[in-house]
Design a protein around this motif. Structure first.
Motif, PDB file in Angstrom:
ATOM      1  N   ASP A   1       0.827  -1.213   0.000  1.00  0.00           N
ATOM      2  CA  ASP A   1       0.000   0.000   0.000  1.00  0.00           C
ATOM      3  C   ASP A   1       0.858   1.258   0.000  1.00  0.00           C
ATOM      4  OD1 ASP A   1      -3.074  -0.718   0.456  1.00  0.00           O
ATOM      5  OD2 ASP A   1      -1.783  -2.227   1.364  1.00  0.00           O
ATOM      6  N   LEU A   2       2.011   1.182   0.640  1.00  0.00           N
ATOM      7  CA  LEU A   2       2.939   2.308   0.585  1.00  0.00           C
ATOM      8  C   LEU A   2       3.399   2.546  -0.856  1.00  0.00           C
ATOM      9  CD1 LEU A   2       4.496   4.391   2.286  1.00  0.00           C
ATOM     10  CD2 LEU A   2       6.345   2.728   2.423  1.00  0.00           C
ATOM     11  N   LEU A   3       3.650   1.468  -1.594  1.00  0.00           N
ATOM     12  CA  LEU A   3       4.028   1.606  -3.000  1.00  0.00           C
ATOM     13  C   LEU A   3       2.880   2.170  -3.838  1.00  0.00           C
ATOM     14  CD1 LEU A   3       6.072  -1.667  -3.594  1.00  0.00           C
ATOM     15  CD2 LEU A   3       6.946   0.657  -3.261  1.00  0.00           C
ATOM     16  N   ALA A   4       1.650   1.751  -3.557  1.00  0.00           N
ATOM     17  CA  ALA A   4       0.488   2.322  -4.259  1.00  0.00           C
ATOM     18  C   ALA A   4       0.382   3.813  -3.964  1.00  0.00           C
ATOM     19  CB  ALA A   4      -0.790   1.591  -3.847  1.00  0.00           C
ATOM     20  N   ALA A   5       0.708   4.205  -2.745  1.00  0.00           N
ATOM     21  CA  ALA A   5       0.703   5.628  -2.390  1.00  0.00           C
ATOM     22  C   ALA A   5       1.758   6.391  -3.185  1.00  0.00           C
ATOM     23  CB  ALA A   5       0.943   5.794  -0.887  1.00  0.00           C
ATOM     24  N   VAL A   6       2.930   5.799  -3.342  1.00  0.00           N
ATOM     25  CA  VAL A   6       3.996   6.449  -4.123  1.00  0.00           C
ATOM     26  C   VAL A   6       3.547   6.639  -5.573  1.00  0.00           C
ATOM     27  CG1 VAL A   6       6.338   6.141  -5.034  1.00  0.00           C
ATOM     28  CG2 VAL A   6       5.864   5.681  -2.614  1.00  0.00           C
ATOM     29  N   TYR A   7       2.927   5.624  -6.166  1.00  0.00           N
ATOM     30  CA  TYR A   7       2.420   5.758  -7.538  1.00  0.00           C
ATOM     31  C   TYR A   7       1.388   6.881  -7.620  1.00  0.00           C
ATOM     32  CZ  TYR A   7       4.450   1.506  -9.628  1.00  0.00           C
ATOM     33  OH  TYR A   7       5.289   0.568 -10.155  1.00  0.00           O
ATOM     34  N   ALA A   8       0.462   6.908  -6.665  1.00  0.00           N
ATOM     35  CA  ALA A   8      -0.558   7.953  -6.657  1.00  0.00           C
ATOM     36  C   ALA A   8       0.080   9.339  -6.511  1.00  0.00           C
ATOM     37  CB  ALA A   8      -1.562   7.703  -5.536  1.00  0.00           C
ATOM     38  N   LEU A   9       1.080   9.439  -5.655  1.00  0.00           N
ATOM     39  CA  LEU A   9       1.760  10.722  -5.456  1.00  0.00           C
ATOM     40  C   LEU A   9       2.517  11.172  -6.703  1.00  0.00           C
ATOM     41  CD1 LEU A   9       2.958  10.293  -1.791  1.00  0.00           C
ATOM     42  CD2 LEU A   9       1.399  12.066  -2.662  1.00  0.00           C
ATOM     43  N   LEU A  10       3.118  10.236  -7.408  1.00  0.00           N
ATOM     44  CA  LEU A  10       3.798  10.600  -8.658  1.00  0.00           C
ATOM     45  C   LEU A  10       2.793  11.158  -9.668  1.00  0.00           C
ATOM     46  CD1 LEU A  10       6.294   7.624  -9.031  1.00  0.00           C
ATOM     47  CD2 LEU A  10       6.870  10.025  -8.601  1.00  0.00           C
ATOM     48  N   CYS A  11       1.654  10.514  -9.784  1.00  0.00           N
ATOM     49  CA  CYS A  11       0.605  11.017 -10.694  1.00  0.00           C
ATOM     50  C   CYS A  11       0.096  12.379 -10.228  1.00  0.00           C
ATOM     51  CB  CYS A  11      -0.549  10.034 -10.779  1.00  0.00           C
ATOM     52  SG  CYS A  11      -0.138   8.496 -11.616  1.00  0.00           S
ATOM     53  N   MET A  12      -0.098  12.532  -8.936  1.00  0.00           N
ATOM     54  CA  MET A  12      -0.551  13.826  -8.405  1.00  0.00           C
ATOM     55  C   MET A  12       0.466  14.921  -8.704  1.00  0.00           C
ATOM     56  SD  MET A  12      -3.541  13.479  -7.041  1.00  0.00           S
ATOM     57  CE  MET A  12      -3.692  14.964  -6.059  1.00  0.00           C
ATOM     58  N   ALA A  13       1.743  14.624  -8.564  1.00  0.00           N
ATOM     59  CA  ALA A  13       2.781  15.613  -8.846  1.00  0.00           C
ATOM     60  C   ALA A  13       2.734  16.052 -10.308  1.00  0.00           C
ATOM     61  CB  ALA A  13       4.158  15.048  -8.499  1.00  0.00           C
ATOM     62  N   VAL A  14       2.524  15.110 -11.201  1.00  0.00           N
ATOM     63  CA  VAL A  14       2.413  15.449 -12.626  1.00  0.00           C
ATOM     64  C   VAL A  14       1.184  16.324 -12.860  1.00  0.00           C
ATOM     65  CG1 VAL A  14       1.992  14.488 -14.930  1.00  0.00           C
ATOM     66  CG2 VAL A  14       3.699  13.441 -13.430  1.00  0.00           C
ATOM     67  N   LEU A  15       0.060  15.958 -12.270  1.00  0.00           N
ATOM     68  CA  LEU A  15      -1.168  16.737 -12.454  1.00  0.00           C
ATOM     69  C   LEU A  15      -1.034  18.152 -11.889  1.00  0.00           C
ATOM     70  CD1 LEU A  15      -3.820  13.979 -11.658  1.00  0.00           C
ATOM     71  CD2 LEU A  15      -3.258  14.952 -13.911  1.00  0.00           C
ATOM     72  N   VAL A  16      -0.368  18.283 -10.764  1.00  0.00           N
ATOM     73  CA  VAL A  16      -0.129  19.616 -10.189  1.00  0.00           C
ATOM     74  C   VAL A  16       0.822  20.405 -11.086  1.00  0.00           C
ATOM     75  CG1 VAL A  16       0.935  20.839  -8.249  1.00  0.00           C
ATOM     76  CG2 VAL A  16      -0.684  18.968  -7.807  1.00  0.00           C
ATOM     77  N   ARG A  17       1.866  19.769 -11.542  1.00  0.00           N
ATOM     78  CA  ARG A  17       2.854  20.448 -12.404  1.00  0.00           C
ATOM     79  C   ARG A  17       2.228  20.913 -13.715  1.00  0.00           C
ATOM     80  NH1 ARG A  17       7.298  23.407 -12.288  1.00  0.00           N
ATOM     81  NH2 ARG A  17       8.626  23.012 -14.069  1.00  0.00           N
ATOM     82  N   LEU A  18       1.306  20.115 -14.259  1.00  0.00           N
ATOM     83  CA  LEU A  18       0.618  20.498 -15.496  1.00  0.00           C
ATOM     84  C   LEU A  18      -0.489  21.529 -15.257  1.00  0.00           C
ATOM     85  CD1 LEU A  18       0.289  16.994 -17.224  1.00  0.00           C
ATOM     86  CD2 LEU A  18       1.885  18.851 -17.801  1.00  0.00           C
ATOM     87  N   GLY A  19      -0.761  21.842 -14.014  1.00  0.00           N
ATOM     88  CA  GLY A  19      -1.783  22.820 -13.700  1.00  0.00           C
ATOM     89  C   GLY A  19      -3.193  22.271 -13.695  1.00  0.00           C
ATOM     90  N   VAL A  20      -3.333  20.959 -13.778  1.00  0.00           N
ATOM     91  CA  VAL A  20      -4.667  20.337 -13.775  1.00  0.00           C
ATOM     92  C   VAL A  20      -5.272  20.416 -12.369  1.00  0.00           C
ATOM     93  CG1 VAL A  20      -5.919  18.176 -14.140  1.00  0.00           C
ATOM     94  CG2 VAL A  20      -4.065  18.827 -15.692  1.00  0.00           C
ATOM     95  N   LEU A  21      -4.428  20.280 -11.349  1.00  0.00           N
ATOM     96  CA  LEU A  21      -4.864  20.359  -9.937  1.00  0.00           C
ATOM     97  C   LEU A  21      -4.107  21.465  -9.230  1.00  0.00           C
ATOM     98  CD1 LEU A  21      -4.897  16.583  -8.935  1.00  0.00           C
ATOM     99  CD2 LEU A  21      -6.863  18.033  -9.363  1.00  0.00           C
ATOM    100  N   GLN A  22      -4.775  22.007  -8.243  1.00  0.00           N
ATOM    101  CA  GLN A  22      -4.136  23.049  -7.420  1.00  0.00           C
ATOM    102  C   GLN A  22      -4.235  22.664  -5.967  1.00  0.00           C
ATOM    103  OE1 GLN A  22      -5.296  27.039  -8.291  1.00  0.00           O
ATOM    104  NE2 GLN A  22      -6.390  26.369 -10.078  1.00  0.00           N
TER     105      GLN A  22
END
Length: 168
Positions: free
Chosen positions: A147-168
């Motif tokens: 589950d910690l690894l699933a969290a890391v995957y989710a965080l990597l996707c979140m970082a990309v979405l934040v960087r692209l400006g999709v999420l704030q």
């Protein structure tokens, strides 16, 4: 793959007999069926929103580290009591992993909803190497690690979405 839907569940009375059982079963949320892991993750989100006070990053980081280590112990102990190392109702692993995702994600409802969906998707699908570790690591650390690894995957996707400006 075994049929997790047919695994016998303990009773609420049984899990309430010890703090370790109550914690391992996510304060009872792990008894809700179907999709115990999703209910445990929802419990984590609820607790994060209403019960986790604002704190410094150091304090939250230490709290999460403690919750992870304690989770390794309680999941090992309760899994041994149940005779199943990663019982489907033990959801403390989802709770702690999703708290990590919430801590490092934007605090908006939309961002947290996306984080929830990403985390659940990675926890359910178990892309490599999550599936590898899930199949081979046993005991409390094995329960918590995938589950910690699933969290890391989710965080990597979140970082990309934040960087692209999709999420704030």
């Amino acid at each position: 793959m075994r049929d997790r839907a047919r695994v016998p569940y303990p009773t609420l009375g049984w899990i309430c007999r010890t703090p370790a059982r109550f914690i391992a079963f996510g304060f009872g949320s792990g008894l809700v069926r179907p999709a115990s892991g999703t209910w445990g993750t929802l419990m984590a989100w609820f607790l994060w929103r209403v019960a986790v006070p604002p704190a410094s990053n150091v304090a939250l980081g230490l709290f999460l580290a403690f919750a992870f280590v304690y989770g390794c112990w309680v999941c090992h102990r309760v899994g041994a009591e149940l005779g199943e190392h990663d019982h489907v109702g033990m959801v403390w692993d989802e709770v702690v992993a999703f708290w990590l995702v919430l801590w490092l994600s934007p605090a908006t409802w939309m961002a947290q909803l996306v984080a929830f969906l990403l985390f659940r998707a990675f926890d359910i699908v178990k892309p490599p190497p999550i599936k590898y570790f899930d199949a081979r690591m046993k005991g409390g650390i094995g329960v918590m690690w995938d589950d910690l690894l699933a969290a890391v995957y989710a965080l990597l996707c979140m970082a990309v979405l934040v960087r692209l400006g999709v999420l704030q």
